[in-house]
Design a protein around this motif. Structure first.
Motif, PDB file in Angstrom:
ATOM      1  N   ASP A  39       0.837  -1.211   0.000  1.00 37.85           N
ATOM      2  CA  ASP A  39       0.000   0.000   0.000  1.00 37.85           C
ATOM      3  C   ASP A  39       0.867   1.254   0.000  1.00 37.85           C
ATOM      4  O   ASP A  39       0.897   2.025   0.956  1.00 37.85           O
ATOM      5  N   ALA A  40       1.569   1.405  -1.085  1.00 43.34           N
ATOM      6  CA  ALA A  40       2.635   2.404  -1.141  1.00 43.34           C
ATOM      7  C   ALA A  40       2.349   3.512  -2.145  1.00 43.34           C
ATOM      8  O   ALA A  40       1.398   3.439  -2.944  1.00 43.34           O
ATOM      9  N   ALA A  41       3.204   4.523  -2.090  1.00 47.91           N
ATOM     10  CA  ALA A  41       3.194   5.614  -3.066  1.00 47.91           C
ATOM     11  C   ALA A  41       4.637   5.895  -3.475  1.00 47.91           C
ATOM     12  O   ALA A  41       5.580   5.610  -2.725  1.00 47.91           O
ATOM     13  N   LEU A  42       4.766   6.422  -4.689  1.00 50.41           N
ATOM     14  CA  LEU A  42       6.083   6.770  -5.222  1.00 50.41           C
ATOM     15  C   LEU A  42       5.980   8.194  -5.765  1.00 50.41           C
ATOM     16  O   LEU A  42       5.069   8.497  -6.547  1.00 50.41           O
ATOM     17  N   VAL A  43       6.895   9.058  -5.344  1.00 49.48           N
ATOM     18  CA  VAL A  43       6.851  10.460  -5.772  1.00 49.48           C
ATOM     19  C   VAL A  43       8.211  10.841  -6.358  1.00 49.48           C
ATOM     20  O   VAL A  43       9.252  10.454  -5.812  1.00 49.48           O
ATOM     21  N   ALA A  44       8.171  11.570  -7.482  1.00 46.11           N
ATOM     22  CA  ALA A  44       9.431  12.036  -8.081  1.00 46.11           C
ATOM     23  C   ALA A  44       9.311  13.494  -8.477  1.00 46.11           C
ATOM     24  O   ALA A  44       8.227  13.978  -8.834  1.00 46.11           O
ATOM     25  N   ARG A  45      10.432  14.171  -8.399  1.00 44.18           N
ATOM     26  CA  ARG A  45      10.507  15.563  -8.869  1.00 44.18           C
ATOM     27  C   ARG A  45      11.730  15.669  -9.773  1.00 44.18           C
ATOM     28  O   ARG A  45      12.804  15.172  -9.421  1.00 44.18           O
ATOM     29  N   ASP A  46      11.534  16.267 -10.938  1.00 46.25           N
ATOM     30  CA  ASP A  46      12.620  16.428 -11.910  1.00 46.25           C
ATOM     31  C   ASP A  46      13.386  15.127 -12.149  1.00 46.25           C
ATOM     32  O   ASP A  46      14.621  15.106 -12.203  1.00 46.25           O
ATOM     33  N   GLY A  47      12.616  14.051 -12.265  1.00 49.30           N
ATOM     34  CA  GLY A  47      13.215  12.765 -12.648  1.00 49.30           C
ATOM     35  C   GLY A  47      13.804  11.966 -11.512  1.00 49.30           C
ATOM     36  O   GLY A  47      14.224  10.829 -11.717  1.00 49.30           O
ATOM     37  N   ARG A  48      13.852  12.549 -10.318  1.00 48.06           N
ATOM     38  CA  ARG A  48      14.452  11.849  -9.181  1.00 48.06           C
ATOM     39  C   ARG A  48      13.386  11.484  -8.155  1.00 48.06           C
ATOM     40  O   ARG A  48      12.441  12.261  -7.925  1.00 48.06           O
ATOM     41  N   ILE A  49      13.559  10.348  -7.528  1.00 46.43           N
ATOM     42  CA  ILE A  49      12.603   9.908  -6.515  1.00 46.43           C
ATOM     43  C   ILE A  49      12.756  10.775  -5.267  1.00 46.43           C
ATOM     44  O   ILE A  49      13.878  11.006  -4.803  1.00 46.43           O
ATOM     45  N   VAL A  50      11.613  11.273  -4.763  1.00 44.54           N
ATOM     46  CA  VAL A  50      11.666  12.018  -3.495  1.00 44.54           C
ATOM     47  C   VAL A  50      10.945  11.258  -2.376  1.00 44.54           C
ATOM     48  O   VAL A  50      11.156  11.545  -1.196  1.00 44.54           O
TER      49      VAL A  50
END
Ligand code: NIG
Ligand code: FE
Length: 406
Positions: free
Chosen positions: A28-39
């Motif tokens: 039950d996860a989420a994945l967030v990225a900004r400008d191509g990088r995982i945050v």
């Protein structure tokens, strides 16, 4: 600024050893990225809305599994021509060596490829790279090796570079493979040329150098000479070793500080221990093993020796015409003795290690956001569903490069 947030991930396979046993699953996860990088890569419940960049593209995985993009660390996708006839001849009993000795094999592809322009080579390779991306591959290593002559080898490397620059195609890492087939003319003159002007020019175009060390190809001494010359120009070795016979390539890889030794079907356990001691990644190519027959890919034996293992397609016109990393994962389990979790790690983290890339291969904050959204909640399906169409969509450096069909 570009940003993406993937919600509703049933199983986030981080392939991060810090997260836990392979493949490092967060439910039950989420994945967030900004400008191509995982945050952010973790439980959805732990995601603070303030951590989601304003204007981020919102994607919902609807309970599916998400994995790192596959890193295919061994391919020969820049070729022209067709060797379907040889495939049929081998099925009728001819061996790879017999076909090569009669002028077929790699040299048949050289005849079709060497005269190709960079544009022709790049567009042939681009179609294969497109199919790779659709199957979840976000980084691909591309070798030369079908030029067998200086300018033709450089055109292959330039084509590899062009493929990598196309938007929405996998990132490309180029490898100079000058010692692949043996030329008709003077072998020594060819090797002299490769070890002087070849490595100097290739160093501007490629990251690695490679050689086919085997009976009917090049000797340990010839490969070692190439590696020494290449290293002076900053090219790190990789090697096709112990594929058709035990010819000493693995021990050379250990001695020469190669980043990887690939194939290894005929390697002894002593060879594999030497690879482990030298920190050389073992790359298994189970598609080529199954097409050519002979001993199985030594996945389990490499792990037992302590090595890092990668699994790759070897996509080429002779021994494995397949762009599919999911199929290779299935074969690594069925033939190579890996568990589905180990095979998934070999196709991601292992592939990154075989290319010396520390910025990808797992889903961890700070790394490139290359990810595969499956169309099933079960990550085991990648291995279990043979030839299955398990990929729903692909995220390449934080952008949706393959949209979901659903
Ligand atoms: O990795 N072994 C040498 N090279 C390729 C085959 C290339 C070909 O047959 O065109 C391989 O199997
Ligand atoms: Fe190969």
């Amino acid at each position: 600024m570009s940003a993406i947030v993937i919600h509703g991930i049933g199983a986030l396979c981080t392939c991060d050893p810090l997260v836990g046993d392979a493949p490092g699953v967060v439910r039950d996860a989420a994945l967030v990225a900004r400008d191509g990088r995982i945050v952010y890569a973790g439980p959805e419940s732990g995601l603070d809305r303030a951590d989601v960049p304003r204007g981020a593209l919102e994607v919902h995985a609807r309970g599916a599994a998400v994995l790192p993009g596959f890193v295919d660390a061994h391919t020969h996708i820049v070729w022209l021509g067709d060797r379907g006839d040889e495939y049929a001849r081998r099925a009728a009993g001819a061996t790879y060596e017999e076909i090569a000795a009669s002028g077929g094999g790699i040299r048949a592809t050289v005849r079709a490829t060497a005269a190709g322009s960079v544009e022709e080579l790049a567009s042939a390779g681009r179609e294969r790279a497109r199919r790779m991306l659709a199957g979840g591959t976000t980084t691909v290593e591309v070798k030369s090796g079908y030029g067998l002559e200086h300018e033709a080898e450089m055109r292959q490397l330039d084509a590899a570079d062009r493929i990598g620059r196309w938007v929405d195609l996998p990132d490309v890492v180029a490898t100079y493979l000058p010692l692949h087939a043996v030329p008709d003319g003077s072998r020594d003159e060819y090797i002299d040329d490769v070890c002087t002007r070849g490595v100097a020019a290739a160093a501007k175009r490629a990251t690695f150098v490679d050689a086919f060390c085997d009976t009917g190809a090049y000797t340990v001494a010839e490969c070692e000479r190439l590696f020494t010359a290449a290293r002076a120009h900053g090219l790190r070795p990789k090697i096709h070793a112990e594929q058709r016979s035990r010819s000493g390539g693995a021990l050379l890889a250990a001695r020469a500080g190669a980043v990887s030794a690939d194939h290894l079907e005929h390697a002894s356990n002593t060879d594999l221990e030497a690879l482990n001691a030298a920190g050389v990644v073992g790359v298994i190519l189970p598609g080529a093993s199954v097409v050519l027959g002979g001993p199985p890919p030594p996945g389990r034996r490499l792990l037992d020796a302590g090595c890092t293992v990668a699994v790759a397609t070897d996509c080429n016109p002779g021994t494995c015409y397949s762009e599919s990393m999911p199929l290779m994962i299935s074969l690594a389990v069925a033939l190579g003795g890996l568990t589905p979790a180990q095979a998934l790690v070999a196709a991601t983290t292992g592939g990154a290690a075989a290319l010396g890339l520390a910025d990808r291969g797992m889903l961890r904050p700070g790394l490139r956001c290359d990810a595969v959204i499956l169309n099933t909640p079960s990550w085991v399906d990648v291995a279990y569903h043979l030839g299955g169409d398990v990929v729903a969509s692909v995220v390449l450096e934080g952008r949706v490069a393959v949209p979901s069909k659903a």
